[in-house]
Scaffold this motif. Structure first.
Motif, PDB file in Angstrom:
ATOM      1  N   PRO A   1       5.044  -4.873  13.766  1.00 50.30           N
ATOM      2  CA  PRO A   1       6.501  -5.050  13.753  1.00 50.30           C
ATOM      3  C   PRO A   1       6.988  -6.136  14.703  1.00 50.30           C
ATOM      4  CG  PRO A   1       5.906  -3.083  14.979  1.00 50.30           C
ATOM      5  CD  PRO A   1       4.645  -3.576  14.341  1.00 50.30           C
ATOM      6  N   ILE A   2       6.198  -6.476  15.719  1.00 54.32           N
ATOM      7  CA  ILE A   2       6.628  -7.468  16.702  1.00 54.32           C
ATOM      8  C   ILE A   2       6.337  -8.874  16.206  1.00 54.32           C
ATOM      9  CG2 ILE A   2       6.263  -8.295  19.066  1.00 54.32           C
ATOM     10  CD1 ILE A   2       5.667  -5.329  19.802  1.00 54.32           C
ATOM     11  N   TYR A   3       5.165  -9.076  15.605  1.00 56.82           N
ATOM     12  CA  TYR A   3       4.762 -10.419  15.186  1.00 56.82           C
ATOM     13  C   TYR A   3       4.974 -10.661  13.682  1.00 56.82           C
ATOM     14  CZ  TYR A   3       2.631 -10.578  19.772  1.00 56.82           C
ATOM     15  OH  TYR A   3       2.420 -10.550  21.128  1.00 56.82           O
ATOM     16  N   ASN A   4       5.017  -9.608  12.876  1.00 57.46           N
ATOM     17  CA  ASN A   4       5.230  -9.740  11.424  1.00 57.46           C
ATOM     18  C   ASN A   4       6.311  -8.765  10.973  1.00 57.46           C
ATOM     19  OD1 ASN A   4       3.033 -11.673  10.960  1.00 57.46           O
ATOM     20  ND2 ASN A   4       1.675  -9.945  11.433  1.00 57.46           N
ATOM     21  N   PRO A   5       7.539  -8.946  11.442  1.00 55.20           N
ATOM     22  CA  PRO A   5       8.586  -7.947  11.168  1.00 55.20           C
ATOM     23  C   PRO A   5       8.921  -7.808   9.686  1.00 55.20           C
ATOM     24  CG  PRO A   5       9.522  -9.905  12.197  1.00 55.20           C
ATOM     25  CD  PRO A   5       8.043 -10.045  12.302  1.00 55.20           C
TER      26      PRO A   5
ATOM     27  N   HIS B   1      15.598   3.155   6.861  1.00 50.62           N
ATOM     28  CA  HIS B   1      15.187   1.779   6.621  1.00 50.62           C
ATOM     29  C   HIS B   1      16.015   0.797   7.468  1.00 50.62           C
ATOM     30  CE1 HIS B   1      13.622  -1.731   4.681  1.00 50.62           C
ATOM     31  NE2 HIS B   1      14.803  -2.069   4.163  1.00 50.62           N
ATOM     32  N   LEU B   2      17.221   1.199   7.833  1.00 52.85           N
ATOM     33  CA  LEU B   2      18.081   0.349   8.650  1.00 52.85           C
ATOM     34  C   LEU B   2      17.768   0.463  10.145  1.00 52.85           C
ATOM     35  CD1 LEU B   2      21.513   0.989   6.864  1.00 52.85           C
ATOM     36  CD2 LEU B   2      19.943  -0.944   6.571  1.00 52.85           C
ATOM     37  N   GLN B   3      16.894   1.374  10.508  1.00 50.44           N
ATOM     38  CA  GLN B   3      16.553   1.551  11.925  1.00 50.44           C
ATOM     39  C   GLN B   3      15.826   0.307  12.436  1.00 50.44           C
ATOM     40  OE1 GLN B   3      14.984   5.468  13.055  1.00 50.44           O
ATOM     41  NE2 GLN B   3      13.354   4.423  14.179  1.00 50.44           N
ATOM     42  N   PRO B   4      16.240  -0.255  13.573  1.00 51.50           N
ATOM     43  CA  PRO B   4      15.602  -1.487  14.078  1.00 51.50           C
ATOM     44  C   PRO B   4      14.114  -1.282  14.369  1.00 51.50           C
ATOM     45  CG  PRO B   4      17.641  -1.012  15.263  1.00 51.50           C
ATOM     46  CD  PRO B   4      17.342   0.202  14.452  1.00 51.50           C
ATOM     47  N   LEU B   5      13.372  -2.332  14.161  1.00 56.64           N
ATOM     48  CA  LEU B   5      11.954  -2.311  14.506  1.00 56.64           C
ATOM     49  C   LEU B   5      11.764  -2.578  16.008  1.00 56.64           C
ATOM     50  CD1 LEU B   5      10.450  -4.450  11.591  1.00 56.64           C
ATOM     51  CD2 LEU B   5      10.264  -1.973  11.873  1.00 56.64           C
ATOM     52  N   PRO B   6      10.673  -2.132  16.575  1.00 59.29           N
ATOM     53  CA  PRO B   6      10.373  -2.501  17.964  1.00 59.29           C
ATOM     54  C   PRO B   6      10.220  -4.015  18.073  1.00 59.29           C
ATOM     55  CG  PRO B   6       8.935  -0.726  17.214  1.00 59.29           C
ATOM     56  CD  PRO B   6       9.649  -1.226  16.006  1.00 59.29           C
TER      57      PRO B   6
ATOM     58  N   ARG C   1       8.873  -4.208   4.927  1.00 60.29           N
ATOM     59  CA  ARG C   1       8.529  -3.919   3.538  1.00 60.29           C
ATOM     60  C   ARG C   1       7.587  -2.706   3.439  1.00 60.29           C
ATOM     61  NH1 ARG C   1       6.754  -8.585   2.131  1.00 60.29           N
ATOM     62  NH2 ARG C   1       4.516  -8.168   2.326  1.00 60.29           N
ATOM     63  N   GLN C   2       6.576  -2.679   4.316  1.00 65.33           N
ATOM     64  CA  GLN C   2       5.625  -1.574   4.241  1.00 65.33           C
ATOM     65  C   GLN C   2       6.264  -0.264   4.697  1.00 65.33           C
ATOM     66  OE1 GLN C   2       2.864  -1.757   2.750  1.00 65.33           O
ATOM     67  NE2 GLN C   2       2.086   0.306   3.197  1.00 65.33           N
TER      68      GLN C   2
ATOM     69  N   ILE D   1       0.852  -1.184   0.000  1.00 68.45           N
ATOM     70  CA  ILE D   1       0.000   0.000   0.000  1.00 68.45           C
ATOM     71  C   ILE D   1       0.887   1.233   0.000  1.00 68.45           C
ATOM     72  CG2 ILE D   1      -1.857   1.213   1.180  1.00 68.45           C
ATOM     73  CD1 ILE D   1      -2.630  -1.512   0.076  1.00 68.45           C
ATOM     74  N   THR D   2       0.939   1.962  -1.137  1.00 71.20           N
ATOM     75  CA  THR D   2       1.727   3.180  -1.221  1.00 71.20           C
ATOM     76  C   THR D   2       0.865   4.418  -1.045  1.00 71.20           C
ATOM     77  OG1 THR D   2       1.454   3.365  -3.622  1.00 71.20           O
ATOM     78  CG2 THR D   2       3.311   2.056  -2.821  1.00 71.20           C
ATOM     79  N   GLN D   3      -0.428   4.305  -1.337  1.00 80.32           N
ATOM     80  CA  GLN D   3      -1.336   5.421  -1.139  1.00 80.32           C
ATOM     81  C   GLN D   3      -2.704   4.879  -0.768  1.00 80.32           C
ATOM     82  OE1 GLN D   3      -1.462   8.772  -3.896  1.00 80.32           O
ATOM     83  NE2 GLN D   3       0.375   8.003  -4.915  1.00 80.32           N
ATOM     84  N   GLY D   4      -3.438   5.635   0.053  1.00 78.19           N
ATOM     85  CA  GLY D   4      -4.784   5.237   0.405  1.00 78.19           C
ATOM     86  C   GLY D   4      -5.796   5.758  -0.595  1.00 78.19           C
TER      87      GLY D   4
END
Length: 785
Positions: free
Chosen positions: A229-233, A262-267, A238-239, A132-135
């Motif tokens: 980000p915790i269960y589907n990193p 983009h390299l910043q870690p996810l929670p 990608r999103q 999804i790039t735009q709503g």
């Protein structure tokens, strides 16, 4: 093969997005085609059974409520449906605003509520981007969907949403709509709104979020669970990359910055709000808010919604330092109890502490520990246990209010028999603690040694109903039955009530109702409730001062010695119930009134080697010593002098066994009946001083009843002053006495006999008293804590 798979993936995405494209085409035709355009205009102009300015507002949102301690620090959060915190638009970072607009509604500040061209553009770009790039719907439409029309997919609902969006744009400014949207949109993990999401994922405020965090939040809006980000990193990465690319395309960041973010870690885990452990105090606050309409009014359902979803700010009397001190004192004392030999009886403690001059509750220990996932029973506020001798204070207060003085004397001799009309048993027979014989002493001294028989008599003097009245006025809220054993604490009470009642003595007779909640403020800042300080005089200042003197002496010289404080004067009373099933210490200083109870939390089980003067007094002393560190030592006030000389308080219908009478042998067949010998009070001073043969009383009216019952439970009548069969002749003024308990008077007593009459003092005893000795008191007093 790779190109074929990529083509197949695009085809699949196109198939998924075809319904949205078809809906957009239909909507476009609907607007362009004159007849359908007229229908849309009618939707806009007709009130659609919704007042948008009321229903599309922050006032109807579910917002968590905060609980604060006495220093305005958060100690708990009440939330049930949605975890949401409202923030102003200025308190949301520009990065978040731009990222959300970029991915959800690029033309937000240009359209009038509907942007149909964005549907086609979004559909085509989403197919090529692989996400999804735009709503397709504008932010305004999404706000209407979230707050008014719901998510049901149908043409009529979509048209209604579009019409309301156009209406809303005419009634609200763009920033106001964006403010509402960012406070209502769902970001996953139970977080509604940007502030809650910032807390959940990073433990930050919304104002502190940068581009990396903003890109992830914007990515979550279209599918909060799918991009979690915790269960589907992987999906979240990608999103977020798609959002960062979009931000770069619009010039908000450079491509190099997008690569860096983009390299910043996810929670990797949810950040919980750091709060003190769940406590009995907070649970009591919650229950009062839900149960008592004085605070929030309305129905139980209305109060529930306000507490858990109303965004309240609840300010309490809670003192975290005092609470820690109370819990530490209880824990340390229970360790000592568990190391002792008490018959294996599991025991816990309850503690309630409040300021006497306000009623503000400062600490509360309701039991062995608080499990937040379980419904806990608060022993300090809900528990009812017998207070034992701690209740004797109310008898003393009733007497002082009736004109008696601390120096007035009463017999404490036991065992004692008290009439108990309508009660079981009748009469009520009791012993002093450890079967102590007791003696005639002042009210002050009878408190010090905690004489049961003295206070059973004093209860008769004051009257059971007046004692109940005084206890209730001082703060006892449980129902008290007018039974003969009431002065010994046979009726159950709440620990917090005992602390409050003793606090009345500390304030000089003024009662302040215990309270937990200082103030309640709603989400708009309106004050819904403020505690008003209002004391009511319930006993005289003189009575309270005398009681303070008596109870202070009890801590210094009596049953409460283990509750003494290093610098601060203290006053209090111990209490121990039958077989030590409950043990108490209740007391006060000018700063604080505290009640401590020890016992099994589930039922009344006897405890070995436990009294109120042991573990409860120790725990009370530990807590109060810690509490008073750093506080100025304050003395109790001086009391007015007594208005008359002391006198002996006598009762006609309460008897004590003072002389033992011989137990006659059982009759033998063919022999005459054995005389029945009982003890008799010949001078009406409340003490049995002579033995009487009841068979010589024919035709004489009884003056009372023996403490001992014949077979069948009937009390034996007493024929006061009736002599035994006489074998001696006595001079005038003397009377015969059975000195060897054989049922026959064999000696004379009275003036000139060489020994005082039963009502006179023994010269040897008087000599002993003059020398400072007390013939009836052991060197170490036997006391009932």
């Amino acid at each position: 093969m790779r190109d074929f798979l990529r083509w197949l993936s695009h085809l699949f995405r196109l198939a998924v997005l075809m319904p949205m494209l078809a809906l957009a085409l239909a909507a476009t035709l609907f607007v362009v085609w004159p007849p359908t355009a007229d229908v849309l205009k009618s939707w806009e102009s007709t009130p659609v059974e919704v007042n948008l300015t009321e229903d599309v507002s922050l006032d109807e949102l579910s917002i968590r409520s905060y609980v604060y301690d006495a220093d305005r620090r958060i100690i708990d959060v009440f939330s049930y449906v949605e975890n949401r915190v409202l923030v102003d638009l200025d308190d949301i970072s520009e990065q978040v605003k731009n990222a959300v607009i970029a991915i959800e509604d690029e033309n937000f500040y240009l359209h009038t509520g509907i942007d149909l061209s964005a549907v086609f553009r979004a559909g085509l770009q989403n197919v090529g981007a692989g996400g999804i790039t735009q709503g397709g719907s504008t932010i305004t439409q999404q706000l209407i969907k979230n707050l008014v029309v719901g998510n049901k997919v149908e043409a009529e609902r979509k048209l209604q949403e579009m019409a309301m969006a156009k209406r809303l744009e005419r009634e609200m400014g763009k920033d106001e709509i964006l403010h509402l949207y960012l406070n209502t949109v769902y970001f996953g993990q139970g977080a509604y709104g940007v502030q809650a999401a910032a807390e959940v994922y990073w433990g930050l405020d919304a104002a502190d979020l940068g581009w990396g965090e903003a890109a992830l939040l914007a990515a979550l809006i279209s599918n909060p669970s799918g991009y979690d980000p915790i269960y589907n990193p992987l999906q979240a990465l990608r999103q977020r990359r798609i959002v960062l690319n979009r931000l770069a395309a619009l010039g908000h960041v450079t491509e190099e910055q997008a690569d860096s973010y983009h390299l910043q870690p996810l929670p990797t885990e949810v950040n919980e709000i750091e709060l003190p452990p769940k406590s009995y105090f907070v649970e009591e606050v919650k229950q009062q808010l839900l149960d008592d309409p004085r605070y929030l009014g309305g129905s139980p359902e209305d109060r529930f919604n306000l507490v858990f979803n109303g965004g309240l700010r609840i300010y309490t009397t809670f003192n975290p330092v005092s609470q820690q001190q109370a819990e530490a004192a209880v824990a340390a004392t229970l360790v000592e109890y568990n190391e002792g030999e008490h018959g294996g009886v599991e025991a816990t403690m309850a503690l309630a502490a409040l300021q006497p001059d306000t009623g503000a509750v400062r600490a509360l220990v309701g039991g062995p520990g608080f499990a937040p996932d379980e419904e806990e029973f608060n022993l300090a506020t809900q528990g009812t246990r017998q207070p034992g001798s701690a209740f004797k204070t109310f008898v003393m207060m009733a007497l002082f209010e009736q004109g008696y003085q601390p120096s007035d004397r009463i017999s404490g001799r036991g065992p004692c028999q008290i009439p108990n009309p309508g009660g079981v048993p009748d009469p009520y027979v009791a012993n002093n603690f450890a079967s102590s014989p007791g003696q005639v002493q002042t009210i002050s001294d009878q408190i010090r040694v905690s004489s049961n028989c003295a206070f059973l008599r004093l209860g008769r003097v004051a009257g059971i109903q007046p004692v109940i009245g005084i206890a209730s006025k001082m703060g006892i809220t449980t129902e008290l039955e007018p039974v003969a054993s009431l002065p010994l604490g046979s009726e159950e009470v709440h620990p917090i009530d005992m602390a409050s009642a003793y606090g009345v003595i500390a304030t000089g007779g003024i009662r302040y109702v215990p309270y937990f909640i200082e103030r309640i403020v709603d989400r708009q800042g309106n004050v819904l409730f403020t505690h008003e300080l209002s004391g009511q005089r319930v006993v005289s200042e003189r009575s309270a001062c005398w009681a303070t003197d008596v109870l202070e002496n009890n801590v210094v010289n009596g049953t409460g010695r283990r509750a003494q404080l290093p610098q601060q004067a203290a006053a209090g009373k111990t209490g121990t119930t039958e077989e030590s099933a409950d043990a108490w210490f209740v007391g006060f200083t000018p700063h604080l009134a505290t009640a401590v109870w020890l016992g099994n939390p589930n039922e009344r089980i006897p405890m070995r080697k436990v009294t109120g003067s042991s573990y409860p007094a120790v725990a009370w002393g530990r807590f109060m010593a810690s509490y008073h560190e750093g506080l100025e030592a304050v003395d109790f006030p001086s009391c007015p002098g007594e208005t008359r000389i002391s006198h002996l308080i006598e009762l006609e219908d309460v008897f004590t066994v003072g002389v033992p009478c011989a137990t006659p042998p059982a009759p033998v067949d063919g022999e005459a009946p054995v005389p029945v010998i009982v003890a008799v009070d010949t001078d009406d001073d409340g003490t049995h001083d002579t033995c009487v043969n009841l068979l010589a009383t024919e035709g004489i009216e009884p003056c009372g009843f023996s403490e001992f019952a014949v077979e069948g439970g009937e009390p034996i009548p007493l024929y006061c002053g009736t002599p035994s069969p006489i074998e001696v002749e006595c001079l005038e003024g003397q009377f015969p006495l059975d000195s060897d308990d054989d049922g026959v008077a064999d000696t004379c007593v009275g003036p000139g006999s060489g020994s005082g009459s039963p009502g006179d003092s023994d010269p040897d005893v008087e000599a002993g008293l003059d020398a400072g000795a007390d013939p009836e008191r052991p060197s170490e007093p036997r006391i009932e804590p």
